[in-house]
Design an enzyme around this catalytic site. Structure first.
Site, PDB file in Angstrom:
ATOM      1  N   LYS A   7       0.812  -1.206   0.000  1.00 51.15           N
ATOM      2  CA  LYS A   7       0.000   0.000   0.000  1.00 51.15           C
ATOM      3  C   LYS A   7       0.849   1.260   0.000  1.00 51.15           C
ATOM      4  O   LYS A   7       0.513   2.234  -0.658  1.00 51.15           O
ATOM      5  CB  LYS A   7      -0.964   0.001   1.170  1.00 51.15           C
ATOM      6  CG  LYS A   7      -0.329   0.021   2.532  1.00 51.15           C
ATOM      7  CD  LYS A   7      -1.433   0.007   3.587  1.00 51.15           C
ATOM      8  CE  LYS A   7      -0.946  -0.500   4.914  1.00 51.15           C
ATOM      9  NZ  LYS A   7      -0.190   0.469   5.678  1.00 51.15           N
ATOM     10  N   THR A   8       1.958   1.203   0.705  1.00 51.43           N
ATOM     11  CA  THR A   8       2.826   2.374   0.695  1.00 51.43           C
ATOM     12  C   THR A   8       3.317   2.643  -0.720  1.00 51.43           C
ATOM     13  O   THR A   8       3.388   3.785  -1.169  1.00 51.43           O
ATOM     14  CB  THR A   8       4.030   2.140   1.617  1.00 51.43           C
ATOM     15  OG1 THR A   8       3.558   1.618   2.850  1.00 51.43           O
ATOM     16  CG2 THR A   8       4.757   3.436   1.869  1.00 51.43           C
TER      17      THR A   8
ATOM     18  N   ASP B 112      -3.105   7.509   4.857  1.00 48.22           N
ATOM     19  CA  ASP B 112      -2.585   6.160   5.077  1.00 48.22           C
ATOM     20  C   ASP B 112      -3.050   5.675   6.452  1.00 48.22           C
ATOM     21  O   ASP B 112      -3.381   6.484   7.319  1.00 48.22           O
ATOM     22  CB  ASP B 112      -1.056   6.192   5.015  1.00 48.22           C
ATOM     23  CG  ASP B 112      -0.487   4.800   4.797  1.00 48.22           C
ATOM     24  OD1 ASP B 112      -1.264   3.848   4.651  1.00 48.22           O
ATOM     25  OD2 ASP B 112       0.755   4.676   4.776  1.00 48.22           O
ATOM     26  N   GLU B 113      -3.040   4.397   6.669  1.00 49.92           N
ATOM     27  CA  GLU B 113      -3.431   3.819   7.965  1.00 49.92           C
ATOM     28  C   GLU B 113      -4.773   4.359   8.424  1.00 49.92           C
ATOM     29  O   GLU B 113      -4.938   4.766   9.581  1.00 49.92           O
ATOM     30  CB  GLU B 113      -2.357   4.117   9.028  1.00 49.92           C
ATOM     31  CG  GLU B 113      -0.940   3.785   8.640  1.00 49.92           C
ATOM     32  CD  GLU B 113      -0.645   2.289   8.646  1.00 49.92           C
ATOM     33  OE1 GLU B 113      -1.599   1.478   8.735  1.00 49.92           O
ATOM     34  OE2 GLU B 113       0.537   1.923   8.538  1.00 49.92           O
TER      35      GLU B 113
ATOM     36  N   GLN C  24      -5.487  -4.422  10.976  1.00 47.29           N
ATOM     37  CA  GLN C  24      -4.280  -3.880  11.579  1.00 47.29           C
ATOM     38  C   GLN C  24      -4.592  -2.673  12.452  1.00 47.29           C
ATOM     39  O   GLN C  24      -3.712  -1.871  12.765  1.00 47.29           O
ATOM     40  CB  GLN C  24      -3.271  -3.494  10.500  1.00 47.29           C
ATOM     41  CG  GLN C  24      -2.715  -4.691   9.775  1.00 47.29           C
ATOM     42  CD  GLN C  24      -1.599  -4.309   8.822  1.00 47.29           C
ATOM     43  OE1 GLN C  24      -0.568  -3.820   9.216  1.00 47.29           O
ATOM     44  NE2 GLN C  24      -1.836  -4.531   7.543  1.00 47.29           N
TER      45      GLN C  24
ATOM     46  N   ARG D 248       4.784  -9.203   9.792  1.00 46.20           N
ATOM     47  CA  ARG D 248       6.002  -8.434   9.516  1.00 46.20           C
ATOM     48  C   ARG D 248       7.085  -9.315   8.917  1.00 46.20           C
ATOM     49  O   ARG D 248       8.064  -8.828   8.361  1.00 46.20           O
ATOM     50  CB  ARG D 248       6.580  -7.812  10.789  1.00 46.20           C
ATOM     51  CG  ARG D 248       5.727  -6.815  11.527  1.00 46.20           C
ATOM     52  CD  ARG D 248       5.211  -5.726  10.667  1.00 46.20           C
ATOM     53  NE  ARG D 248       3.857  -6.059  10.195  1.00 46.20           N
ATOM     54  CZ  ARG D 248       3.222  -5.398   9.254  1.00 46.20           C
ATOM     55  NH1 ARG D 248       3.780  -4.374   8.671  1.00 46.20           N
ATOM     56  NH2 ARG D 248       2.015  -5.761   8.865  1.00 46.20           N
TER      57      ARG D 248
END
Length: 942
Positions: free
Chosen positions: A90-91, A276-277, A334, A796
């Site tokens: 996504k980044t 974002d997030e 998340q 991760r």
DNA sequence: CCTGACCTAATTTTT
DNA sequence: TTAGGTCAGG
């Protein structure tokens, strides 16, 4: 792998340039990077008449993206939610999109607002975008919500009667302030713990409820008192010309709502808003986004009248500018900051919040092996009320997950160290490929000890924060008191630090004067001669101190850079002298920390002082590359004169700032541009070495030492909490401390099955108004959040994942037995290769040779480490029923019920202590959790 | 007004 | 375990 699951069934809203781009893309894999590269230019020309200035090599912004990712990058026209699973790039999508907007859709960088969760993420995004589009990236707003809001506030806060030199109070400051409030209101600190009150207040602010409304909504006495404390707390904040973290968002929202023309400015100015997030945004942040991006021009009826006034002001309101295009990216799995007010409602309701919105799903994972993903999926699927989403990967299965049961946290750390060394020998891993995660910062200690001993290079990220150390806070308090005379909290903090003979009495006298005269403490300090009956000595000391402060205030006024002021303060106050004269070895560290702070300030000043004056301005070269239309557009959006590139709007903008403040350039400690209007250069941080700017940086940018700086940390193992790990990835991950009460954290377990009882406790009341109904769920909300945290941790890992736990863990100096984490049970056995199943120091029932530890654990939730609650086997050395004195001491295990003479029925949560002095944590429901000395407590085992 | 001894309480995550 | 807060005594 199965068929690609990305094609969205929805009819997309397409813009011309999106269509153009889509035409270039063969339906799926057909389009190669080359074909894109070759074809891109001419087509793009359609939407932008001129070739781009600066012969920057054409970067293929779509290279390596899957169809869903491309769709997200190219999307145009409607608000869009990108639901991005862990590791789905996504980044990457965000940065590419930004570059695409600027590079291909000719969006001016100054009109892009990108919100990230942390400052670090912002820095990284800035960096990556700059790689793609060059220095123009400087013009974009890429920052956290808080930084963005502060920038907005600095320009226009005076509309609310606050000065632009406001202080920003962090949690510790807020706590101090709240303690004062509690003191003043005389509320029983037992019934109104500072912590809970602050949490309550914070929640109100996140919900954009001001203290008056809170008071009117109050039904219980507790709520009324909470609201009263809220009111007083706000009053003091305002008096101190300060905002706390929640205020920063809330006030910005209020500002935009109260001044529609201002809101319109920003709506015009920003053409693209990217968040974002998004799963970690709270309600206030959502409203902020809505104010900026909603297609409904004015959602609140109260705004209607003001909008007309907007027209009268002659702003081009009939030129009805489209709201910014909104793209939010997030993964509700998340979401790990609900405890802080984040609500996934924002994601779940995105489509109804923003009509016409569309959703793009990114489910392909590019990070981890399928084994790791399977584990992650297996854990997260246990959460109810979640939209099903399954990550898949083409990376292959990879190695099994390794499990390890350690005797102690020490043993656990040793295993980790050994394993890292082994991997390094075999696989040529670098230390930098490895991360060790834990739930709480305190757990880093065992690892550090062991790592130091074996000489393994490591780096702890986060932990005891630099800016939370006492000496740093003192120094900052000095600076804040100097920069903002009204800042009572900061001033009183350092009034007698270092000791200068100003005691409670003298302080009280000044405070009385301040209260009587309704002036700030700082002002009262300058009028000590008006205080009757003050000891002459005290008066002299106070006057001396006032003179000291005056001298430094003068430095601010004279524009002395922050680092020099800091140095002067530390020296002239005697702070440095006191530390260097001290015997205490801790003070040596404190000195070093202060040195570091000075270094930070120095660096800040060096950076903030423009080397090339044109760096942050729109240069002639920049302008030369723009078409006439773009220039016109630019003028419209930003108020920049297309001819000169200068701000042309100071005169025409509605009074955006207090004229008194902007008139004299020298006296504005902020060194902000003259008016608060939107300059193009405002897209980049102002090159401002002033004290105010430095304090702002310090308040908003928490950490000086940052996360993996590729080269620096290449040879270093990274230690961090799970929360800190969000957004990062590592080849090999050790997820440690997988024990119930550690991870999931104790506090999340308390509420299980007890939600009804818990509501009476103030703590839970403080967390009260989270989203959905409080249905009877198997797991508490807190536990579900812990599970998401586990999900984050697991995902991760790229190649290798280790899951470890310790049978005995020493917490606060006492050994504690914890059962294995329930999250371990949730991972299919076949995915885990248990290197060691049980501790050498305990004897476990093992039904068969092949039985996994989980089978044993599964036998009983809560039976804990006792292999049966009878305790007859006396498995644990720490809790044997062996030696006992006259009185019969019950042997307790987690899950046991006990009767307490005062607290009544309770359930044992965990046990700790030693043979001589066993302890038990018992949940007595409304009486709370108590740690009891089993030997002495008036309890009876049931 | 300061010091030191004692006691207690609190230990999650971050802008 | 430790970092803070309180209290008594100098």
């Amino acid at each position: 792998m199965s068929a690609a699951p990305h094609e969205s069934a929805r009819t997309p809203v397409r813009s011309a340039d999106e269509l153009a781009w889509e035409a270039l893309l063969s339906p799926d894999t057909g389009s190669t990077a080359e074909s894109l590269l070759g074809a891109a230019d001419p087509k793009v020309g359609e939407s932008a008449e001129q070739p781009r200035r600066r012969g920057r090599p054409k970067v293929d912004l779509l290279a390596g993206l899957n169809p869903a990712q491309r769709e997200a990058v190219l999307h145009a026209g409607s608000p869009v939610l990108v639901v991005a699973g862990a590791g789905s790039g996504k980044t990457r999508v965000l940065t590419r999109r930004i570059a695409y907007l600027v590079g291909e859709r000719k969006v001016h960088p100054g009109s892009i607002l990108a919100i990230t969760f942390t400052n670090k993420a912002a820095a990284e995004m800035r960096h990556r975008v700059a790689d793609l589009i060059g220095g123009r990236a400087k013009l974009m707003w890429i920052s956290t919500f808080h930084s963005a809001c502060v920038r907005i506030l600095r320009s226009d806060i005076n509309r609310f009667g606050l000065s632009r030199t406001f202080s920003i109070y962090d949690d510790a400051d807020s706590k101090r302030l709240m303690q004062l409030v509690l003191n003043d209101l005389g509320l029983d600190p037992k019934k109104y713990p500072t912590r809970a009150l602050l949490s309550w207040v914070s929640n109100q602010k996140n919900e954009l409820i001001d203290h008056e409304t809170a008071a009117s909504l109050a039904t219980s006495e507790q709520d009324r008192n909470n609201a009263a404390a809220y009111a007083e707390y706000q009053r003091r904040l305002a008096a101190a010309n300060a905002l706390d973290f929640d205020d920063i968002i809330m006030t910005t929202v209020h500002l935009l709502q109260a001044f529609p023309e201002l809101r319109e400015q920003y709506r015009r100015r920003f053409r693209h808003v990217l968040v974002d997030e998004y799963q970690d945004t709270n309600h206030a942040q959502y409203v902020l986004i809505r104010e900026l991006c909603s297609t409904e021009l004015s959602d609140a009826a109260g705004h209607a009248g003001e909008t007309e006034r907007d027209g009268e002001l002659g702003r081009d309101s009939e030129h009805d500018v489209e709201p910014p295009e909104l793209m939010v990216v997030g993964d509700s799995d998340q979401s790990i900051y609900a405890f802080r007010g984040a609500t996934i409602r924002n994601i779940l309701d995105f489509e109804s919040d923003f009509p016409g919105a569309r959703t793009i799903l990114l489910e392909q994972n590019y990070r981890s092996t399928q084994t790791i993903l399977n584990a992650a999926n297996a854990v997260i699927v246990q959460n109810e009320n979640r939209k099903p989403k399954r990550l898949w990967s083409e990376a292959g299965d990879g190695p099994l997950i390794t499990g390890y049961v350690a005797d102690s946290e020490h043993d656990e750390a040793q295993f980790v160290a050994r394993e890292i060394d082994k991997l390094r020998d075999e696989k040529q891993l670098t230390y930098g490929d490895v991360a060790v995660f834990y739930r709480t910062n305190a757990q880093s200690r065992a690892f550090e000890e062991v790592f130091i001993r074996v000489g393994m290079p490591y780096k702890v990220v986060g932990g005891v924060r630099f800016y939370e150390r006492r000496e740093i806070r003192d120094a900052i308090a000095y600076l804040r008191a100097i920069a903002n005379r009204a800042d009572d909290v900061s001033l009183r903090r350092i009034l007698n630090v270092p000791k200068r003979g100003i005691g409670d009495k003298a302080e009280g006298a000044v405070a009385d004067l301040a209260a009587r005269e309704r002036i700030s403490f700082g002002d009262a300090l300058r009028r000590v001669d008006e205080i009757d009956g003050l000891a002459t000595r005290s008066a002299r000391l106070l006057t001396d101190f006032a003179a000291f402060m005056d001298a430094h205030e003068a430095m601010v006024t004279n524009g002395v850079p922050a680092d020099q002021i800091l140095l002067s303060v530390l020296e002239k106050s005697g702070y440095l002298a006191e530390l260097s004269g001290s015997e205490d070895p801790q003070d040596e560290t404190r000195l070093e920390n202060l040195q570091e702070l000075i270094g930070v300030a120095r660096e800040f000043v060096a950076e903030a002082t423009p080397v090339a004056p044109g760096d942050f301005e729109l240069t002639a070269e920049d302008l030369a590359g723009l078409t006439a239309e773009e220039l016109a557009e630019l003028a419209l959006l930003t108020g920049v004169d297309p001819q000169t590139g200068e701000l042309a709007t100071a005169a025409t903008m509605p009074a955006a700032s207090d004229p008194g403040e902007s008139a004299s350039e020298g006296s504005d400690p902020d060194g902000e541009p003259e008016d608060g209007s939107l300059s193009l250069a405002a897209g980049a941080p102002e090159p401002d070495p002033s004290l105010g700017a430095f304090l702002e940086r310090v308040a908003l940018v928490a950490d000086s030492d940052q996360i993996p700086d590729t080269n620096e940390s290449a040879g270093v193992v990274t230690l961090m909490t799970l929360h800190t790990a969000k957004g990062l990835e590592f080849d090999t991950v050790f997820l440690t401390g997988l024990e119930d009460a550690v991870f999931p954290h104790q506090r999340s377990l308390q509420a299980v099955g007890d939600e009804d009882r818990a509501e009476s406790s103030s703590r839970v009341a403080a967390y009260g108004r989270a989203g959905g109904a409080g249905s009877k769920r198997r797991d508490s909300k807190e536990l579900e959040e812990e599970r998401r945290l586990a999900y984050v941790g697991i995902t991760r890992a790229q190649q290798r994942l280790y899951l470890t736990r310790a049978v005995v863990r020493t917490v606060w100096g006492t050994p504690q037995h914890n059962p294995p984490s329930r999250f371990l049970n949730e991972i299919p056995e076949r995915l885990i290769d248990w290197r060691r199943l049980q501790s050498a120091t305990t004897s476990w029932r093992n039904t068969s040779a092949t039985s996994r530890s989980q089978t044993t654990w599964r036998a009983r939730p809560g039976a804990g480490s006792y292999g049966g609650s009878g305790g007859a086997d006396g498995g644990s050395p720490a809790f044997g029923s062996g030696r006992r004195t006259a009185k019969e001491v019950p042997v307790l295990a987690a899950g046991d019920k006990v009767l307490h003479t005062r607290f009544g029925l309770g359930k044992v949560i965990a046990t700790s202590g030693s043979v001589e002095d066993p302890r038990a944590d018992v949940d007595f429901g409304s009486h709370g959790i108590k740690r009891l000395a089993v030997r002495h407590a008036p309890i009876e085992k049931l």
